[in-house]
Structure formats: structure tokens, C-alpha cells
Design an enzyme around this catalytic site. Structure first.
Site, PDB file in Angstrom:
ATOM      1  N   GLU A  17       0.822  -1.219   0.000  1.00  0.00           N
ATOM      2  CA  GLU A  17       0.000   0.000   0.000  1.00  0.00           C
ATOM      3  C   GLU A  17       0.857   1.271   0.000  1.00  0.00           C
ATOM      4  OE1 GLU A  17      -3.600  -0.372   2.384  1.00  0.00           O
ATOM      5  OE2 GLU A  17      -3.243   1.653   3.102  1.00  0.00           O
ATOM      6  N   ASP A  18       1.941   1.250   0.749  1.00  0.00           N
ATOM      7  CA  ASP A  18       2.663   2.501   1.002  1.00  0.00           C
ATOM      8  C   ASP A  18       4.081   2.569   0.441  1.00  0.00           C
ATOM      9  OD1 ASP A  18       0.486   3.578   2.289  1.00  0.00           O
ATOM     10  OD2 ASP A  18       1.119   2.894   4.271  1.00  0.00           O
TER      11      ASP A  18
END
Ligand code: ZN
Length: 189
Positions: A68-69
Site C-alpha cells: 500500500e505505502d
């Protein structure tokens, strides 16, 4: 090597992998804490509070925000840590092509469909985040936003229940303390 030492080696490999991937990132709190503190806390909650010893679950917890990051790909996780870890991390990864409000609703909608391992990771993630938003919030978050955040986690956690009683109890306790702390701050205004 014994099974234990193999597990320890894989777990440490995951810690190193996540630390490298998140190396330039900071949390949103006022001290801009190193990002890696968060996945380590989530994995530690699973082990210490949840009593979880399953290696793929703990490794996936360490890696849970890498897709996600960071630039990490699902293929990379599969190659280094195997198909189960890849699957668990994908289950707890938001689709960043969606708008923020949609992603928040999707977390609520998808929670009941997650595997047991992914539900446990989600629970521990929300415990960690409720603690952060209570004690160590992003400095630009007004009180109302922090209260809304706590309310939202409760809806996501509702879909994760029936997985790990100890984690669920701990979440309830942390949420109660968080609400009390924020209500006290509200009184002081
Ligand atoms: Zn997280």
C-alpha cells in the site's frame, strides 16, 4: 537448522525487508516517528496479545503496509516470502486507485470476507492506530476527526470479530480508553 531457527531467520528477513522499504517514510505524529515502528507494533500485538505463533501471519503483519505505502510488488512478496504471506498482505491492502472515502467504506465491507489471518492483522492494525490517534495523533487532526477515526475502526473491527478473542477484547479496551481520553480533551475546550 531447527524449525525455530528457520522461523526466526524468516521473521528477521521480513523486518529487514520492511525496514528497507519504509526507510524514508515517517508516521504522521508530531515526532514523525520512523514508519517501521508501526508494522513492528502490529506484529508484536499479534504475538503478545493474540498469542499468534503462525509464521506467515507474523511475517505478513511486518509486511502489511509495504504494497500500500511503498513500491513493493505482490510478486516480490511471493518470491521472498511465499504465496500465503503474499495473499495475507494483499487482503489487507487498500486499492489506492479508489477515492479515500470509498477505501474507508470498502474496508468495512470487505472485513467479513477476509481470511482469519488477515482479520487478525486488521484487528492488530486498528489497535495500533487507535492508540496512535489517541496518544500520538497527527498534529493537524482536529478532535472531531480523531473521534470519527475511532468510530470508523469500530465498524471495520465489527467484521473481523470471531477470530481472536484476546485481540478483540484488547481492541475494545483500547477503544474505550481512547474515547474517554478524547472526551476529556473535548471537555477542556
Ligand atoms: Zn498498518
Amino acid at each position: 537448522m531447527s524449525d525455530d531457527s528457520v522461523s526466526t531467520t524468516i521473521l528477521l528477513k521480513a523486518v529487514q525487508f520492511a525496514a528497507a522499504k519504509h526507510s524514508t517514510q515517517r508516521r504522521k505524529d508530531v515526532d514523525a516517528s520512523p514508519y517501521i515502528n508501526h508494522p513492528i507494533e502490529v506484529a508484536h500485538l499479534l504475538a503478545e496479545v493474540g498469542g499468534i505463533t503462525d509464521l506467515a501471519t507474523l511475517v505478513a503483519a511486518i509486511l502489511h503496509d509495504t504494497i500500500e505505502d511503498t513500491e513493493t510488488t505482490p510478486e516480490e512478496l511471493g518470491e521472498h516470502f511465499g504465496p500465503n504471506v503474499r495473499k495475507f498482505v494483499m487482503e489487507v491492502t487498500d486499492d489506492k486507485s479508489r477515492k479515500k472515502a470509498d477505501r474507508k467504506q470498502l474496508q468495512i465491507d470487505h472485513a467479513p470476507t477476509l481470511s482469519g489471518a488477515a482479520k487478525a492483522i486488521k484487528l492488530a492494525d486498528k489497535i495500533a492506530n487507535v492508540g496512535d490517534v489517541t496518544r500520538n495523533p497527527p498534529p493537524d487532526w482536529p478532535l472531531a476527526r480523531r473521534i470519527d477515526y475511532l468510530d470508523w475502526t469500530e465498524k471495520v473491527v465489527a467484521g473481523c470479530r470471531g477470530t481472536n478473542a484476546a485481540l478483540e477484547r484488547h481492541y475494545d479496551e483500547v477503544l474505550k480508553q481512547g474515547r474517554a481520553a478524547l472526551a476529556a480533551q473535548d471537555q477542556q475546550r
